[in-house]
Design a protein around this motif. Sequence first.
Motif, PDB file in Angstrom:
ATOM      1  N   ALA A  39     -66.748 118.125  70.869  1.00  0.00           N
ATOM      2  CA  ALA A  39     -66.018 119.115  69.801  1.00  0.00           C
ATOM      3  C   ALA A  39     -64.938 118.768  69.336  1.00  0.00           C
ATOM      4  CB  ALA A  39     -65.562 120.393  70.960  1.00  0.00           C
ATOM      5  N   VAL A  40     -64.153 117.954  69.607  1.00  0.00           N
ATOM      6  CA  VAL A  40     -63.000 117.657  69.002  1.00  0.00           C
ATOM      7  C   VAL A  40     -63.499 116.347  68.060  1.00  0.00           C
ATOM      8  CG1 VAL A  40     -60.723 116.402  69.044  1.00  0.00           C
ATOM      9  CG2 VAL A  40     -61.393 118.180  70.585  1.00  0.00           C
ATOM     10  N   GLY A  41     -64.500 115.369  68.542  1.00  0.00           N
ATOM     11  CA  GLY A  41     -64.924 114.133  67.612  1.00  0.00           C
ATOM     12  C   GLY A  41     -65.411 114.489  66.533  1.00  0.00           C
ATOM     13  N   LEU A  42     -66.185 115.767  66.315  1.00  0.00           N
ATOM     14  CA  LEU A  42     -67.078 116.133  65.414  1.00  0.00           C
ATOM     15  C   LEU A  42     -65.880 116.458  64.105  1.00  0.00           C
ATOM     16  CD1 LEU A  42     -69.794 118.251  66.589  1.00  0.00           C
ATOM     17  CD2 LEU A  42     -69.817 115.946  65.780  1.00  0.00           C
ATOM     18  N   SER A  43     -64.599 116.982  64.565  1.00  0.00           N
ATOM     19  CA  SER A  43     -63.679 117.310  63.585  1.00  0.00           C
ATOM     20  C   SER A  43     -63.205 115.839  62.649  1.00  0.00           C
ATOM     21  CB  SER A  43     -62.451 117.789  64.106  1.00  0.00           C
ATOM     22  OG  SER A  43     -61.658 117.056  65.107  1.00  0.00           O
ATOM     23  N   GLY A  44     -63.712 114.691  63.108  1.00  0.00           N
ATOM     24  CA  GLY A  44     -63.086 113.731  62.374  1.00  0.00           C
ATOM     25  C   GLY A  44     -63.750 113.965  60.905  1.00  0.00           C
ATOM     26  N   PHE A  45     -64.779 114.626  60.782  1.00  0.00           N
ATOM     27  CA  PHE A  45     -65.471 114.758  59.304  1.00  0.00           C
ATOM     28  C   PHE A  45     -64.437 115.424  58.322  1.00  0.00           C
ATOM     29  CE2 PHE A  45     -68.039 117.080  56.259  1.00  0.00           C
ATOM     30  CZ  PHE A  45     -68.983 116.401  55.923  1.00  0.00           C
TER      31      PHE A  45
ATOM     32  N   LEU B 194     -66.847 107.576  63.467  1.00  0.00           N
ATOM     33  CA  LEU B 194     -68.321 108.052  62.654  1.00  0.00           C
ATOM     34  C   LEU B 194     -67.976 109.014  61.924  1.00  0.00           C
ATOM     35  CD1 LEU B 194     -71.335 107.285  62.563  1.00  0.00           C
ATOM     36  CD2 LEU B 194     -71.639 108.708  64.510  1.00  0.00           C
ATOM     37  N   THR B 195     -67.614 110.153  62.275  1.00  0.00           N
ATOM     38  CA  THR B 195     -67.618 111.318  61.375  1.00  0.00           C
ATOM     39  C   THR B 195     -66.603 111.253  60.421  1.00  0.00           C
ATOM     40  OG1 THR B 195     -66.208 112.528  63.022  1.00  0.00           O
ATOM     41  CG2 THR B 195     -68.249 113.050  63.135  1.00  0.00           C
ATOM     42  N   THR B 196     -65.478 110.430  60.537  1.00  0.00           N
ATOM     43  CA  THR B 196     -64.439 109.888  59.650  1.00  0.00           C
ATOM     44  C   THR B 196     -65.146 109.265  58.567  1.00  0.00           C
ATOM     45  OG1 THR B 196     -62.762 109.757  60.972  1.00  0.00           O
ATOM     46  CG2 THR B 196     -62.532 108.736  58.921  1.00  0.00           C
ATOM     47  N   LEU B 197     -65.962 108.323  58.865  1.00  0.00           N
ATOM     48  CA  LEU B 197     -66.924 107.634  57.730  1.00  0.00           C
ATOM     49  C   LEU B 197     -67.827 108.657  56.935  1.00  0.00           C
ATOM     50  CD1 LEU B 197     -67.849 105.035  56.561  1.00  0.00           C
ATOM     51  CD2 LEU B 197     -69.577 104.688  58.292  1.00  0.00           C
ATOM     52  N   LEU B 198     -68.609 109.359  57.576  1.00  0.00           N
ATOM     53  CA  LEU B 198     -69.617 110.420  56.853  1.00  0.00           C
ATOM     54  C   LEU B 198     -68.753 111.144  56.243  1.00  0.00           C
ATOM     55  CD1 LEU B 198     -71.889 111.034  60.166  1.00  0.00           C
ATOM     56  CD2 LEU B 198     -72.254 109.692  58.216  1.00  0.00           C
ATOM     57  N   GLY B 199     -67.439 111.750  56.721  1.00  0.00           N
ATOM     58  CA  GLY B 199     -66.688 112.808  55.940  1.00  0.00           C
ATOM     59  C   GLY B 199     -66.111 111.975  54.644  1.00  0.00           C
ATOM     60  N   ALA B 200     -65.585 110.952  54.638  1.00  0.00           N
ATOM     61  CA  ALA B 200     -65.117 110.027  53.392  1.00  0.00           C
ATOM     62  C   ALA B 200     -66.158 109.699  52.338  1.00  0.00           C
ATOM     63  CB  ALA B 200     -64.470 108.838  54.072  1.00  0.00           C
ATOM     64  N   LEU B 201     -67.365 109.281  52.953  1.00  0.00           N
ATOM     65  CA  LEU B 201     -68.742 108.891  52.102  1.00  0.00           C
ATOM     66  C   LEU B 201     -69.145 110.271  51.375  1.00  0.00           C
ATOM     67  CD1 LEU B 201     -70.333 106.281  54.065  1.00  0.00           C
ATOM     68  CD2 LEU B 201     -68.865 106.037  52.159  1.00  0.00           C
ATOM     69  N   GLY B 202     -69.023 111.316  52.137  1.00  0.00           N
ATOM     70  CA  GLY B 202     -69.686 112.593  51.591  1.00  0.00           C
ATOM     71  C   GLY B 202     -68.835 113.148  50.469  1.00  0.00           C
TER      72      GLY B 202
ATOM     73  N   SER C 274     -58.462 105.771  61.205  1.00  0.00           N
ATOM     74  CA  SER C 274     -58.901 106.240  62.482  1.00  0.00           C
ATOM     75  C   SER C 274     -59.213 105.388  63.629  1.00  0.00           C
ATOM     76  CB  SER C 274     -60.449 106.964  62.131  1.00  0.00           C
ATOM     77  OG  SER C 274     -60.295 108.124  61.455  1.00  0.00           O
ATOM     78  N   LEU C 275     -59.450 103.954  62.985  1.00  0.00           N
ATOM     79  CA  LEU C 275     -59.718 103.052  63.992  1.00  0.00           C
ATOM     80  C   LEU C 275     -58.505 102.708  64.947  1.00  0.00           C
ATOM     81  CD1 LEU C 275     -62.129 100.843  62.374  1.00  0.00           C
ATOM     82  CD2 LEU C 275     -62.763 101.773  64.542  1.00  0.00           C
ATOM     83  N   LEU C 276     -57.292 102.543  64.326  1.00  0.00           N
ATOM     84  CA  LEU C 276     -56.150 101.939  64.478  1.00  0.00           C
ATOM     85  C   LEU C 276     -55.280 103.053  64.931  1.00  0.00           C
ATOM     86  CD1 LEU C 276     -55.580  99.200  62.035  1.00  0.00           C
ATOM     87  CD2 LEU C 276     -56.662  99.109  64.147  1.00  0.00           C
ATOM     88  N   VAL C 277     -55.202 104.295  64.376  1.00  0.00           N
ATOM     89  CA  VAL C 277     -54.029 105.094  64.571  1.00  0.00           C
ATOM     90  C   VAL C 277     -54.598 106.068  65.643  1.00  0.00           C
ATOM     91  CG1 VAL C 277     -52.610 107.216  63.806  1.00  0.00           C
ATOM     92  CG2 VAL C 277     -53.072 105.032  62.091  1.00  0.00           C
ATOM     93  N   PHE C 278     -55.806 106.631  65.344  1.00  0.00           N
ATOM     94  CA  PHE C 278     -56.582 107.313  66.391  1.00  0.00           C
ATOM     95  C   PHE C 278     -55.715 108.726  67.009  1.00  0.00           C
ATOM     96  CE2 PHE C 278     -58.872 108.090  70.680  1.00  0.00           C
ATOM     97  CZ  PHE C 278     -59.929 108.728  70.043  1.00  0.00           C
ATOM     98  N   THR C 279     -55.051 109.311  66.369  1.00  0.00           N
ATOM     99  CA  THR C 279     -54.518 110.716  66.785  1.00  0.00           C
ATOM    100  C   THR C 279     -54.445 111.464  65.496  1.00  0.00           C
ATOM    101  OG1 THR C 279     -52.459 111.503  67.482  1.00  0.00           O
ATOM    102  CG2 THR C 279     -52.190 109.677  66.170  1.00  0.00           C
ATOM    103  N   GLY C 280     -55.247 112.513  65.652  1.00  0.00           N
ATOM    104  CA  GLY C 280     -55.652 113.269  64.606  1.00  0.00           C
ATOM    105  C   GLY C 280     -54.567 114.226  63.863  1.00  0.00           C
TER     106      GLY C 280
END
Length: 232
Positions: free
Chosen positions: A28-34, A149-157, A54-60
């Motif tokens: 549920a929370v991981g998808l919000s990385g988008f 993963l969703t951070t990457l998809l959101g940034a590229l999109g 996202s890799l190094l900080v990892f706190t939304g």
Amino acid sequence: MTQETPAGVDAGRPRAAVVRDALGVGVAVGLSGFAFGVTAAGAGISALQACVLSLLVFTGASQFALVGALAAGGNPFTAAAGAFFLGTRNAFYGLRLSQLLALPRAAKPFAAHWVIDETTAVALAQPDRKSARLGFTVTGLTLYVLWNLTTLLGALGAEAIGDTAAWGLDAAGPAVFLALLAPMLKTGTERAVAALALVLGLGFLPVLPAGVPVLVAALAAPAVLWMKGRRP
């Protein structure tokens, strides 16, 4: 009458139930990385930079605060300071989890990277140490993989569609953060802190540099606790 099982004593909770709860929170929370990826792109941050965050900080919350301040034209040092102070709560989580999980010394540096709101909540909800370790690990792993993963998809999109403000996607980050925060406000004190923080943040937004209002809003917690302590 039920009796609480102290940490460190196996209560026999089924592993499947722990894994189910942990996966539910992680997905549920991981998808919000988008939303973070989209917000970062709208702030002028490249897909690579967003992924490194996202890799190094990892706190939304800290990540959203950082890119939000940068998007508003704030000084990078001020933006980083706001993100840092939001992230300091994880240090207090770590003190509690260190006692609860009692991980081997070699594993602690790796586990520390996963000490965030969600992993702490799942671990503390378990009746024994074995279940707490499992819940922490499954939540952390699921959330870390999906968030990145969703951070990457959101940034590229976002880079592909161009101006995120034209699509209204610049509001995605704050909307997701509020959706995650709202269910946590269960007591009157918590709601009072949130309300005062909102007033302080919005009130100082027009007069202070970008990134500073969030630091001022952090004063809401001690202010509310002080006022509560003065009540007869």
